[in-house]
Design an enzyme around this catalytic site. Structure first.
Site, PDB file in Angstrom:
ATOM      1  N   LYS A 154       0.812  -1.217   0.000  1.00  9.99           N
ATOM      2  CA  LYS A 154       0.000   0.000   0.000  1.00  9.99           C
ATOM      3  C   LYS A 154       0.843   1.263   0.000  1.00  9.99           C
ATOM      4  O   LYS A 154       0.404   2.292  -0.499  1.00  9.99           O
ATOM      5  CB  LYS A 154      -0.948   0.011   1.209  1.00  9.99           C
ATOM      6  CG  LYS A 154      -2.112  -0.934   1.050  1.00  9.99           C
ATOM      7  CD  LYS A 154      -3.237  -0.561   1.983  1.00  9.99           C
ATOM      8  CE  LYS A 154      -4.455  -1.427   1.711  1.00  9.99           C
ATOM      9  NZ  LYS A 154      -5.562  -1.105   2.579  1.00  9.99           N
ATOM     10  N   LYS A 211      -4.062  -8.859  -6.110  1.00  5.53           N
ATOM     11  CA  LYS A 211      -5.285  -9.125  -5.361  1.00  5.53           C
ATOM     12  C   LYS A 211      -6.346  -8.075  -5.690  1.00  5.53           C
ATOM     13  O   LYS A 211      -6.034  -6.896  -5.752  1.00  5.53           O
ATOM     14  CB  LYS A 211      -4.968  -9.057  -3.859  1.00  5.53           C
ATOM     15  CG  LYS A 211      -6.149  -9.292  -2.947  1.00  5.53           C
ATOM     16  CD  LYS A 211      -5.804  -8.979  -1.492  1.00  5.53           C
ATOM     17  CE  LYS A 211      -6.051  -7.539  -1.116  1.00  5.53           C
ATOM     18  NZ  LYS A 211      -7.478  -7.158  -1.014  1.00  5.53           N
ATOM     19  N   LYS A 237     -10.191  -2.796  -2.908  1.00  4.37           N
ATOM     20  CA  LYS A 237     -10.951  -1.551  -3.008  1.00  4.37           C
ATOM     21  C   LYS A 237     -10.039  -0.419  -3.432  1.00  4.37           C
ATOM     22  O   LYS A 237     -10.391   0.399  -4.262  1.00  4.37           O
ATOM     23  CB  LYS A 237     -11.572  -1.211  -1.653  1.00  4.37           C
ATOM     24  CG  LYS A 237     -12.662  -2.142  -1.230  1.00  4.37           C
ATOM     25  CD  LYS A 237     -13.345  -1.586   0.007  1.00  4.37           C
ATOM     26  CE  LYS A 237     -13.431  -2.640   1.091  1.00  4.37           C
ATOM     27  NZ  LYS A 237     -12.435  -2.503   2.142  1.00  4.37           N
TER      28      LYS A 237
HETATM   29  P1  ATP Z   1      -8.373  -2.090   0.774  1.00  2.00           P
HETATM   30  O1  ATP Z   1      -7.795  -2.051  -0.614  1.00  2.00           O
HETATM   31  O2  ATP Z   1      -8.956  -0.774   1.227  1.00  2.00           O
HETATM   32  O3  ATP Z   1      -7.434  -2.717   1.790  1.00  2.00           O
HETATM   33  P2  ATP Z   1      -9.669  -4.618   0.519  1.00  2.00           P
HETATM   34  O4  ATP Z   1     -10.370  -4.905  -0.747  1.00  2.00           O
HETATM   35  O5  ATP Z   1      -8.333  -5.266   0.736  1.00  2.00           O
HETATM   36  O6  ATP Z   1      -9.630  -3.058   0.675  1.00  2.00           O
HETATM   37  P3  ATP Z   1     -10.418  -5.031   3.290  1.00  2.00           P
HETATM   38  O7  ATP Z   1     -11.474  -4.181   3.913  1.00  2.00           O
HETATM   39  O8  ATP Z   1      -8.973  -4.718   3.566  1.00  2.00           O
HETATM   40  O9  ATP Z   1     -10.652  -5.038   1.702  1.00  2.00           O
HETATM   41  O10 ATP Z   1     -10.670  -6.559   3.655  1.00  2.00           O
HETATM   42  C1  ATP Z   1     -11.960  -7.053   4.036  1.00  2.00           C
HETATM   43  C2  ATP Z   1     -11.993  -8.564   4.004  1.00  2.00           C
HETATM   44  O11 ATP Z   1     -12.016  -9.008   2.638  1.00  2.00           O
HETATM   45  C3  ATP Z   1     -10.788  -9.229   4.649  1.00  2.00           C
HETATM   46  O12 ATP Z   1     -11.244 -10.396   5.308  1.00  2.00           O
HETATM   47  C4  ATP Z   1      -9.927  -9.604   3.481  1.00  2.00           C
HETATM   48  O13 ATP Z   1      -9.084 -10.704   3.757  1.00  2.00           O
HETATM   49  C5  ATP Z   1     -10.968  -9.948   2.416  1.00  2.00           C
HETATM   50  N1  ATP Z   1     -10.468  -9.726   1.066  1.00  2.00           N
HETATM   51  C6  ATP Z   1     -10.009  -8.550   0.563  1.00  2.00           C
HETATM   52  N2  ATP Z   1      -9.658  -8.700  -0.720  1.00  2.00           N
HETATM   53  C7  ATP Z   1      -9.895  -9.995  -1.051  1.00  2.00           C
HETATM   54  C8  ATP Z   1      -9.726 -10.757  -2.246  1.00  2.00           C
HETATM   55  N3  ATP Z   1      -9.256 -10.204  -3.353  1.00  2.00           N
HETATM   56  N4  ATP Z   1     -10.075 -12.067  -2.232  1.00  2.00           N
HETATM   57  C9  ATP Z   1     -10.562 -12.640  -1.100  1.00  2.00           C
HETATM   58  N5  ATP Z   1     -10.738 -11.967   0.066  1.00  2.00           N
HETATM   59  C10 ATP Z   1     -10.411 -10.665   0.105  1.00  2.00           C
HETATM   60 MG    MG Z   2      -7.141  -4.750   2.453  1.00  3.51          MG
END
Ligand code: ATP
Ligand code: MG
Length: 331
Positions: free
Chosen positions: A115, A197, A200
């Site tokens: 990040k 991955k 968001k």
């Molecule tokens: P950000 O980019 O803001 O970190 P994010 O998409 O990684 O957002 P989080 O809020 O950090 O989302 O994670 C929320 C949940 O979703 C966590 O349990 C995380 O492990 C899961 N998660 C996030 N991205 C993935 C993905 N690509 N595949 C499966 N699980 C995911």
């Molecule tokens: Mg995340």
């Protein structure tokens, strides 16, 4: 939340923007399926979200959106669901834990590396200390299990390490949590780049990166039509990362194992595959979107529910914080 013999599970998502298919398949869907087995705490981790710049009005909206999506996805209204910043003990315990976490542990965290990227020097200290706050979230509630995607495993390990460190020094302060990582859907990759991955934060910069839970059927079809595949003329096994990711999305939604999807799609064209994936995704998301719209029509009720949960949970968090404050000499 009542006294219960079920193991306690703490789950959190950041209100950092539209939730995507990775969040749904890797996290929320399993939480919904398993909710009756556990004593659950569902958290909207807004303090984590401000580790990277946010628009204040958008953050407020995203917080309500996330609460509505939890409920629309099937989290029962009687479950504990609250906003992290409504319980100040999270920030207070995080500070204490930071004082016991060596810099070297934080420097090894891949999420920080990813990040912060090339902006390391300009990243916030909060982004660096993120795992301490996550450890506080989990440890405050004597959590037994933390259901997460693969990306968060390292943070759970750090949580255990710091918990153990304080337990060794001060006696049994904390229950040490274990990660709960399911096999299917634990790491959904970006449609535009199957090496990254689905996130968001990445979705904010790249149009075709993620399918959002609130995307219309047309947008879902369009994004999938453009998703990266392989240079082969048709689906072939072992498949490359783009095709593998599409198949992973499909099999997770459909609850199928790999041999079944291999049999279904071997030799099929990419357009057949993509339209099957689109159908499955649309079928899964449409009812959630309908419920989401109903729930978001009454923000006052939603906010009241969040506040009530925080009131019911605060005594648990405050008791742990007090235990720690006494142990380290702050009381
Ligand atoms: P950000 O980019 O803001 O970190 P994010 O998409 O990684 O957002 P989080 O809020 O950090 O989302 O994670 C929320 C949940 O979703 C966590 O349990 C995380 O492990 C899961 N998660 C996030 N991205 C993935 C993905 N690509 N595949 C499966 N699980 C995911
Ligand atoms: Mg995340």
């Amino acid at each position: 939340m009542q006294s219960t013999t079920k193991p306690r599970v703490f789950s959190g998502i950041q209100p950092s923007g539209g939730l995507h298919l990775g969040n749904y398949l890797g996290a929320i869907r399993n939480w919904v399926r398993n909710q009756d087995k556990y004593d659950n705490i569902f958290c909207i981790v807004d303090l984590h979200t401000i580790t990277v710049p946010q628009d204040p009005a958008a953050l407020r909206e995203n917080t309500l959106d996330l609460a509505a999506i939890y409920l629309a996805s099937g989290i029962k209204p009687e479950q504990a669901m609250f906003v992290q910043s409504h319980i100040p003990a999270h920030a207070e315990l995080a500070w204490i834990l930071e004082c016991f976490i060596p810099m070297g542990w934080l420097e090894r965290m891949t999420q920080f590396k990813e990040k912060s990227g090339r902006e390391r020097e300009r990243s916030s200290a909060g982004l660096f200390a993120y795992p301490a706050l996550m450890a506080a979230d989990i440890l405050l509630y004597d959590t037994n299990y933390v259901p997460v995607g693969e990306d968060q495993r390292q943070h759970i390990e750090l949580t255990r390490d710091v918990g153990q460190r304080l337990n060794q020094r001060f006696g049994d302060l904390f229950v040490l949590p274990e990660p709960m990582i399911q096999t299917a859907g634990a790491r959904i990759m970006g449609l535009d780049d199957p090496e990254k991955k689905m996130s968001k934060s990445l979705a904010a910069d790249a149009q075709g990166h993620a399918i959002f839970m609130l995307d219309s059927p047309e947008v879902i079809r369009k994004k999938l039509a453009r998703a990266q595949t392989d240079a082969e003329p048709a689906v072939k096994f072992p498949a490359g990362p783009g095709v593998r990711n599409l198949l992973e999305i499909y099999r997770t939604i459909k609850d199928r194992d790999w041999p079944a999807v291999e049999e279904e799609f071997a030799g099929k064209s990419y357009s057949v595959l993509k339209s099957a994936v689109a159908d499955a995704v649309i079928e899964a998301l449409t009812p959630i979107q309908e419920r989401y719209r109903q729930i978001r029509a009454d923000d006052a009720a939603l906010l009241q529910q969040l506040r009530r949960s925080a009131e019911r949970l605060a005594p648990i968090a405050n008791a742990t914080l007090r235990r720690v404050q006494e142990a380290v000499g702050l009381r």
